[in-house]
Design a protein around this motif. Structure first.
Motif, PDB file in Angstrom:
ATOM      1  N   ALA A 217      35.239  35.586  41.816  1.00 36.88           N
ATOM      2  CA  ALA A 217      35.493  34.621  42.889  1.00 36.88           C
ATOM      3  C   ALA A 217      34.191  33.926  43.293  1.00 36.88           C
ATOM      4  O   ALA A 217      34.149  32.699  43.441  1.00 36.88           O
ATOM      5  N   ALA A 218      33.133  34.703  43.440  1.00 37.34           N
ATOM      6  CA  ALA A 218      31.838  34.125  43.823  1.00 37.34           C
ATOM      7  C   ALA A 218      31.311  33.201  42.732  1.00 37.34           C
ATOM      8  O   ALA A 218      30.831  32.096  43.017  1.00 37.34           O
TER       9      ALA A 218
ATOM     10  N   SER B 149      33.887  42.225  38.562  1.00 40.26           N
ATOM     11  CA  SER B 149      34.964  42.512  39.509  1.00 40.26           C
ATOM     12  C   SER B 149      35.601  41.195  39.938  1.00 40.26           C
ATOM     13  O   SER B 149      35.013  40.116  39.771  1.00 40.26           O
ATOM     14  N   TYR B 150      36.781  41.284  40.540  1.00 38.93           N
ATOM     15  CA  TYR B 150      37.450  40.076  41.005  1.00 38.93           C
ATOM     16  C   TYR B 150      36.584  39.369  42.043  1.00 38.93           C
ATOM     17  O   TYR B 150      36.518  38.139  42.078  1.00 38.93           O
ATOM     18  N   GLN B 151      35.917  40.132  42.904  1.00 42.52           N
ATOM     19  CA  GLN B 151      35.048  39.564  43.924  1.00 42.52           C
ATOM     20  C   GLN B 151      33.883  38.796  43.276  1.00 42.52           C
ATOM     21  O   GLN B 151      33.549  37.697  43.692  1.00 42.52           O
ATOM     22  N   GLU B 152      33.299  39.372  42.226  1.00 45.60           N
ATOM     23  CA  GLU B 152      32.198  38.704  41.517  1.00 45.60           C
ATOM     24  C   GLU B 152      32.688  37.420  40.826  1.00 45.60           C
ATOM     25  O   GLU B 152      31.989  36.402  40.811  1.00 45.60           O
TER      26      GLU B 152
ATOM     27  N   VAL C 226      41.566  34.396  42.379  1.00 41.95           N
ATOM     28  CA  VAL C 226      41.226  35.178  41.186  1.00 41.95           C
ATOM     29  C   VAL C 226      42.364  36.137  40.860  1.00 41.95           C
ATOM     30  O   VAL C 226      42.735  36.299  39.703  1.00 41.95           O
ATOM     31  N   GLU C 227      42.943  36.759  41.884  1.00 44.71           N
ATOM     32  CA  GLU C 227      44.068  37.666  41.650  1.00 44.71           C
ATOM     33  C   GLU C 227      45.240  36.919  41.010  1.00 44.71           C
ATOM     34  O   GLU C 227      45.881  37.426  40.085  1.00 44.71           O
TER      35      GLU C 227
ATOM     36  N   SER D  44      38.565  31.672  46.123  1.00 44.37           N
ATOM     37  CA  SER D  44      38.884  32.849  46.942  1.00 44.37           C
ATOM     38  C   SER D  44      39.275  34.029  46.053  1.00 44.37           C
ATOM     39  O   SER D  44      39.659  33.859  44.887  1.00 44.37           O
ATOM     40  N   LEU D  45      39.200  35.214  46.639  1.00 51.84           N
ATOM     41  CA  LEU D  45      39.611  36.425  45.937  1.00 51.84           C
ATOM     42  C   LEU D  45      41.087  36.343  45.556  1.00 51.84           C
ATOM     43  O   LEU D  45      41.468  36.726  44.442  1.00 51.84           O
ATOM     44  N   SER D  46      41.920  35.804  46.450  1.00 54.09           N
ATOM     45  CA  SER D  46      43.354  35.711  46.133  1.00 54.09           C
ATOM     46  C   SER D  46      43.595  34.752  44.961  1.00 54.09           C
ATOM     47  O   SER D  46      44.520  34.966  44.165  1.00 54.09           O
TER      48      SER D  46
ATOM     49  N   SER E 179      36.398  38.902  33.525  1.00 52.08           N
ATOM     50  CA  SER E 179      36.867  40.241  33.857  1.00 52.08           C
ATOM     51  C   SER E 179      36.855  41.168  32.644  1.00 52.08           C
ATOM     52  O   SER E 179      36.301  42.263  32.685  1.00 52.08           O
TER      53      SER E 179
END
Length: 173
Positions: free
Chosen positions: A145-146, A140-143, A155-156, A151-153, A134
């Motif tokens: 996660a992938a 991004s958080y989505q990137e 990463v958060e 999952s996105l959560s 990051s």
């Protein structure tokens, strides 16, 4: 660096620890970790740790266990520093010569990387990697996660832990 002033009993305790266990630690490092010339440096750094933190050796019941634990931590730090430095040098080698930073700037950047690495010490590998992806790569958080296969959560949560960790470090004196 001026030598610290110790009470006579503390000075005797440190001297005794060195006298009684230095050769053992040096041999342990040479045999167990195959570091050869680095073994004496790590042994000296281990005893420097004792000198700088005399309260830790005040009630030692198992000095060799403590010494080997400190030495092991120092070896891990050295290994991480070497890996980080090697990665940094590989990245520098890929830069066009005109864009390469000066030797002074390279040293400053490497020291900054070492400080960042030390600051993130103690974080779980996925948390650490998410934070670096990051902040350093701008993902991004989505990137993230992938890339990490989570999952996105997740990463958060990782980022929340990393940011909290960094904030707590900033509060320490």
């Amino acid at each position: 660096m001026p030598s610290p002033a110790f009470a006579p009993e503390t000075r005797d305790r440190i001297a005794g620890l060195y006298r009684d266990h230095h050769l053992w630690l040096l041999t342990w490092l040479q045999r167990r970790h195959h570091f050869g010339d680095q073994a004496s440096d790590v042994a000296q750094d281990t005893f420097l740790h004792a000198i700088l933190r005399p309260q830790q050796i005040a009630g030692l019941r198992q000095p060799r266990a403590w010494l080997s634990s400190v030495a092991r931590g120092l070896l891990i730090d050295r290994y991480r520093r070497q890996k980080l430095e090697a990665a940094y040098l590989r990245a520098l080698a890929q830069l066009p010569e005109a864009e390469a930073p000066s030797a002074e700037r390279q040293l400053m950047l490497l020291e900054t990387l070492m400080q960042i690495d030390a600051s993130l010490d103690g974080l779980a590998p996925k948390v650490r990697m998410a934070f670096l992806l990051s902040r350093l790569e701008g993902l991004s958080y989505q990137e993230i996660a992938a890339r990490q296969g989570v999952s996105l959560s997740s990463v958060e949560k990782y980022m929340s832990k990393a940011i909290r960790h960094c904030y707590q470090l900033s509060l320490e004196p």
